[in-house]
Design a protein around this motif. Structure first.
Motif, PDB file in Angstrom:
ATOM      1  N   GLN A 200     -67.207  74.658  36.491  1.00 14.04           N
ATOM      2  CA  GLN A 200     -68.523  74.048  36.461  1.00 14.04           C
ATOM      3  C   GLN A 200     -69.192  74.296  35.115  1.00 14.04           C
ATOM      4  O   GLN A 200     -68.733  75.118  34.312  1.00 14.04           O
ATOM      5  CB  GLN A 200     -69.391  74.606  37.595  1.00 14.04           C
ATOM      6  CG  GLN A 200     -68.756  74.474  38.969  1.00 14.04           C
ATOM      7  CD  GLN A 200     -68.517  73.030  39.367  1.00 14.04           C
ATOM      8  OE1 GLN A 200     -69.396  72.201  39.265  1.00 14.04           O
ATOM      9  NE2 GLN A 200     -67.300  72.741  39.821  1.00 14.04           N
TER      10      GLN A 200
ATOM     11  N   PRO B  55     -67.216  69.919  43.061  1.00 12.45           N
ATOM     12  CA  PRO B  55     -68.256  69.962  42.028  1.00 12.45           C
ATOM     13  C   PRO B  55     -69.611  70.361  42.623  1.00 12.45           C
ATOM     14  O   PRO B  55     -70.012  69.844  43.658  1.00 12.45           O
ATOM     15  CB  PRO B  55     -68.282  68.529  41.496  1.00 12.45           C
ATOM     16  CG  PRO B  55     -66.988  67.922  41.901  1.00 12.45           C
ATOM     17  CD  PRO B  55     -66.616  68.577  43.181  1.00 12.45           C
TER      18      PRO B  55
ATOM     19  N   PHE C  53     -70.439  64.664  37.308  1.00 11.87           N
ATOM     20  CA  PHE C  53     -69.245  65.462  37.061  1.00 11.87           C
ATOM     21  C   PHE C  53     -68.050  64.558  37.314  1.00 11.87           C
ATOM     22  O   PHE C  53     -68.013  63.871  38.334  1.00 11.87           O
ATOM     23  CB  PHE C  53     -69.219  66.682  37.986  1.00 11.87           C
ATOM     24  CG  PHE C  53     -68.333  67.798  37.494  1.00 11.87           C
ATOM     25  CD1 PHE C  53     -68.801  68.742  36.601  1.00 11.87           C
ATOM     26  CD2 PHE C  53     -67.026  67.898  37.941  1.00 11.87           C
ATOM     27  CE1 PHE C  53     -67.985  69.775  36.152  1.00 11.87           C
ATOM     28  CE2 PHE C  53     -66.200  68.922  37.495  1.00 11.87           C
ATOM     29  CZ  PHE C  53     -66.682  69.872  36.600  1.00 11.87           C
TER      30      PHE C  53
END
Length: 476
Positions: free
Chosen positions: A217, A226, A231
């Protein structure tokens, strides 16, 4: 003798107000400010109350204060009961303190609230209207529709993550018990990589979801999914936002969900789901980008989804999708019968349409556009005819001047609703203020749908207000 222009304008305003029900209120979610705001519509329309908080009648807490005195709750959506006496308020992360819990993936809840008490000044800034809290059955609750005995809830997230949601839950309206759920399939958006081992229907001990290689992350930690968007590994979990019910010509009802994670709309056979089938999803309909708000026409035949943003990359949408329920029920790949650009003339313009609503006659769709700071009015018949002029009006939403000469921030409209007579659309707006989550910086604007213009704005309405509803209260 012709009346003076000011007298004529006042007369028209008086006639418009008297056409409303005796007691018409706007109920707006305060979101980061965990209260529901009740606004007297007639008072809001008075010129002397424009750009002031004067029309706010009461603010109701969606959960009792914490033992240390901190207000808690996260109201993001509201639905009114069939008898118009109860408000069901969706707390996105449940009764949490927004000042502390700014991440995603909290347990969702529904606050059951008395509309009469919500709209009485003597209950201002109390939890008097709150009757009870009901667990949503999963995490990050957003969408809510009512069946006779059940809540149907869209849960957008998983435990402490923004990604990982694939549950539509069915909760008993009387007891608050979790009666069932539909598990939406993973990977329907074709993310281009293997999705986690998370069988549908889920059976212990297969799970929780985990990829072979956890994803790093932005904060340097690792997670099986995520934590925050955007993302690039989004696309396995649907992360359902809004939900709505559509009705086919056969009379059969279907559930539609707006899937922000997989950029599509799910179609669920409600009859199968109510019989306990956890795999009652029958179709995915691709949309321009991840939808958030979704609404059905009054006759239930048409579904409109607002295509808000991508969870994978920093890109926001600029269209609404119109879906034919009869085509959707057959699994037709052409169920999206129209896609209308809103809020901009540029094909590449990013407008971030949010929560749409239909007028009571079903002829027009109201669409707040968060990024372009305007509200679109879309004619349904023109949209279905593929007419490029289907967006028949685009109304700028300007934020009132800030106190003490501070710069005027963007209006950022999000929620919409329409009065029962079809005369006015009400729009929640205001950017999120993170320095003080309890600072009431939001607004609710009232648009005259005949004039195609904003005729009143109420200030001091929550912090980052989302969903709202209009209710005509009848005293006992």
């Amino acid at each position: 003798m012709k009346p003076h222009p000011l007298m004529a304008g006042s007369l028209l305003l008086f006639l418009a107000q008297t056409a409303l029900a005796d007691d018409t209120f706007i109920l707006a979610t305060g979101r980061r400010d965990p209260r529901m705001y009740a606004i007297d519509l007639k008072k809001a329309l008075r010129p002397e109350n424009n750009n002031t908080p004067n029309a706010i009648v009461s603010r109701s807490k969606t959960a009792p204060d914490r033992l240390d005195g901190k207000p808690v709750g996260d109201p993001a959506n509201v639905v009114i009961s069939e008898d118009r006496k109860t408000a069901y308020v969706v707390n996105h992360h449940g009764p949490i303190n927004n000042d502390e819990f700014l991440q995603h993936g909290g347990r969702g809840s529904i606050a059951v609230m008395d509309v009469k008490k919500m709209t009485q000044r003597r209950h201002d800034d109390t939890a008097d209207a709150l009757e009870r809290q009901i667990d949503s059955g999963h995490f990050g609750a957003v969408g809510l529709v009512l069946l006779k005995d059940l809540f149907v809830i869209g849960n957008a997230e998983s435990h402490l993550t923004e990604d990982g949601g694939n549950r539509v839950t069915f909760v008993d309206r009387r007891t608050g018990s979790l009666r069932g759920e539909v598990e939406l399939a993973l990977g329907a958006g074709a993310p281009g990589f293997p999705c986690p081992a998370f069988p549908v229907p889920f059976k212990s001990p297969s799970g929780p979801p985990a990829f072979e290689h956890p994803f790093p992350q932005a904060n340097g930690t690792f997670s099986p999914v995520p934590l925050l968007s955007p993302f690039p590994v989004w696309g396995c979990f649907p992360d359902t936002n809004g939900v709505t019910l559509g009705r086919a010509h056969s009379g059969k009802t279907y559930l539609f969900t707006a899937n922000g994670g997989t950029d599509d709309v799910s179609v669920i056979d409600l009859e199968r789901a109510l019989a306990g089938d956890r795999r009652a999803e029958i179709l995915r309909i691709p949309t321009q980008i991840g939808p958030w708000g979704i609404a059905a026409s009054p006759n239930g035949r048409w579904i409109v989804a607002a295509n808000r943003e991508s969870q994978k990359v920093a890109f926001e949408g600029n269209t609404i999708s119109i879906i034919d329920v009869d085509l959707a029920r057959t699994g037709s790949p052409n169920a999206e019968v129209a896609r209308v650009r809103v809020g901009t003339d540029s094909p590449s313009g990013q407008t971030r349409p949010f929560i749409p609503s239909f007028t009571p006659d079903g002829k027009e769709i109201v669409v707040p556009n968060f990024r372009s700071n305007n509200v679109s009015i879309v004619n349904l018949a023109l949209a279905l005819a593929k007419d490029p002029g289907a967006e028949v009006a685009r109304i700028p939403l300007v934020r009132p001047a800030e106190p003490d000469g501070a710069p005027i921030r963007a209006s950022r409209p999000k929620g919409s609703a329409v009065t029962s007579d079809g005369r006015y659309a009400v729009i929640s707006a205001g950017p999120r203020v993170t320095l003080n989550p309890f600072l009431p910086t939001g607004t609710v604007s009232i648009i005259d749908l005949k004039k195609r213009a904003v005729v009143a704005t109420v200030t001091g309405v929550g912090n980052d207000p989302y969903g709202l509803a209009v209710v005509d209260r009848e005293d006992d």
